[in-house]
Scaffold this active site. Sequence first.
Site, PDB file in Angstrom:
ATOM      1  N   SER A 147      -8.183 -19.053 -49.450  1.00  0.00           N
ATOM      2  CA  SER A 147      -7.434 -19.537 -50.596  1.00  0.00           C
ATOM      3  C   SER A 147      -7.995 -18.950 -51.900  1.00  0.00           C
ATOM      4  CB  SER A 147      -7.503 -21.066 -50.594  1.00  0.00           C
ATOM      5  OG  SER A 147      -6.497 -21.603 -51.375  1.00  0.00           O
ATOM      6  N   ASP A 311       1.009 -21.809 -42.570  1.00  0.00           N
ATOM      7  CA  ASP A 311       0.586 -21.921 -43.975  1.00  0.00           C
ATOM      8  C   ASP A 311       1.751 -21.540 -44.882  1.00  0.00           C
ATOM      9  OD1 ASP A 311      -0.533 -21.752 -46.478  1.00  0.00           O
ATOM     10  OD2 ASP A 311      -2.248 -20.532 -45.866  1.00  0.00           O
ATOM     11  N   HIS A 344      -2.076 -24.719 -44.605  1.00  0.00           N
ATOM     12  CA  HIS A 344      -3.076 -23.985 -45.376  1.00  0.00           C
ATOM     13  C   HIS A 344      -4.497 -24.406 -45.010  1.00  0.00           C
ATOM     14  CE1 HIS A 344      -4.641 -21.601 -48.584  1.00  0.00           C
ATOM     15  NE2 HIS A 344      -5.072 -22.619 -49.282  1.00  0.00           N
TER      16      HIS A 344
END
Lengths: 372, 207
Positions: A147, A311, A344
């Site tokens: 991320s 995700d 995610h």
Amino acid sequence: MPFNVETQYVRFPSLLLDCGITLFDLQVAYETYGTLNERATNAILILHAFSGDAHAAGMSLETGQPGWWASMIGPGLGIDTDRYFVICSNVLGGCRGTTGPSTVNRQNGERYGMNFPVITIADMVRLQKMLIDSLGIRKLLAVTGGSMGGMQALQWAVAYPEAVAAAIPIASTARHSAQQIAFNEVGRQAVMADPDWNNGDYYDGKPPARGLAVARMVGHITYMSDASMRDKFGRRLRDKDAFGFDFSVDFEVESYLRYRGSQFVNRFDANSYLYITKAMDYFDLAQGKASLAAAFDSTQARFLAISFTSDWLYPTYQSLEIVSALRGRNVNVAFCELRANYGHDSFLLENRQQAEMVSGFLKSVEEDLARQ
Amino acid sequence: MTKSEGAALRTSLMERKDYLMIAEIVTQGARVLDLGCGEGELLAWLRENKRVDARGVEISGEKVQKAIARGVSVFQGDIDQGLKDYPDNAFDFVILSQTLQEMRFPLGVLTEMLRAGKRAIVSFPNFGHYTVRFSHLISGRAPRTELFPFDWYDSPNLHFLTVEDFVALCRKQSWTIERQVCLGRAGEVRFCRNLLTEVAVFSICRG
């Protein structure tokens, strides 16, 4: 095997930021695991995601908690601390030991609050570079994170090409999309709409707990997938057999989000929320360049990009954009989209395939370096 | 290739006759792209023994995971995607091992291989092999042999080319055949290559 770790702190005199402002007298919180070899060639820098901190692995002596990537980093794990010297620091603008808006500005003895300058991912990386230099490491074997950590990894490879042998951006992007900016803006508005936020000046009173909790609830939804929420909560009711016909908690999922929201308030600063999400939104590796590929013109690193099927916050196409740009410059890049149901969050959860890939990749980078 | 290297490859890559020839053609330290590289067996061997810059393209996520885990840089995607991003002459060799007959547009793939790479190494099963011809002649049905073991409705093969077909294409496109090795049941085929070759390996370049 759990091992005990302690967060360490180091100070730096100043840092010139992208916005043109210089911050003075900064502190960085960091942890290290494993041993740096004699030639300082086995160092790996771990870069945390939005709400992470320096405590990536082992058991914290202060809190007794495991690190946020304990399933990945440790003896014999994907990032093997018997083999590598692993470093993780809290980002600039954070609230877990590194200078941020909740820090007291020593020049006037007051907390920065909204006087903290707006920072960027590149600024975070500049401060990390100072940390790495101070540890006597000239070239990192690898930089990696998921991320926002992946954004920092990319920034490292572009900003300090001579100091990075390999980069592993996971579930990440080279630039925030409109959708990602939109979710961050909802979070920021939730914080700022809370009267307790008081224009960021709340450190002597009540923090904007309700606003920050709502922001976190939205965040949590984006970190999960439709399937994982269905599996985990479905339409199950919380401690009742029928609807309450009121606005107390009916569903499990409501209870979960409220719990996570209220927990977050205890460990995170609302102003840090604003500053760090803004830094993510500003991130665009191609800015000022002819193309994204042009951003990689000077990079000498090898890359491994990983994305996850479920995700939807950082979808695979964003990883492919990075990969495609790298291939356009004939940079050595491996890419795999892993099957995972947890959205995610997948990169944070124990994942054998991810660990095996990272471990194999790191070994081959070591081999490449040994051949040079 | 030294004797021990050859032996190592033979043991690890027994099931793919053409690998040995491909490994021999690839030069030390070359930049290599293997299209449809599977779990990266060939690339790993080339990396280890010929110190090549080894990269691959593979569609199956599971195989990509295994290839990356063994230290080979593999990209998960289809072959067309795998080629188009690369600049011209990015590689010394682009390899397509026993996959040409499965490509929807073989000419397009070969042209792209010769753009991104200075040389293309292509291997394919020879549909002109005598067992295939007999099988078809006698049964009157789509041939099923050791080399082409699939039923027509269940076959990954879209094209049925022979050694002579490939040579003719190279001539038509003005590609130079730098090396060709025809492998039959008893090793290299010296005569009647279109009848006796099971797997052909060609190394070609532009002009």
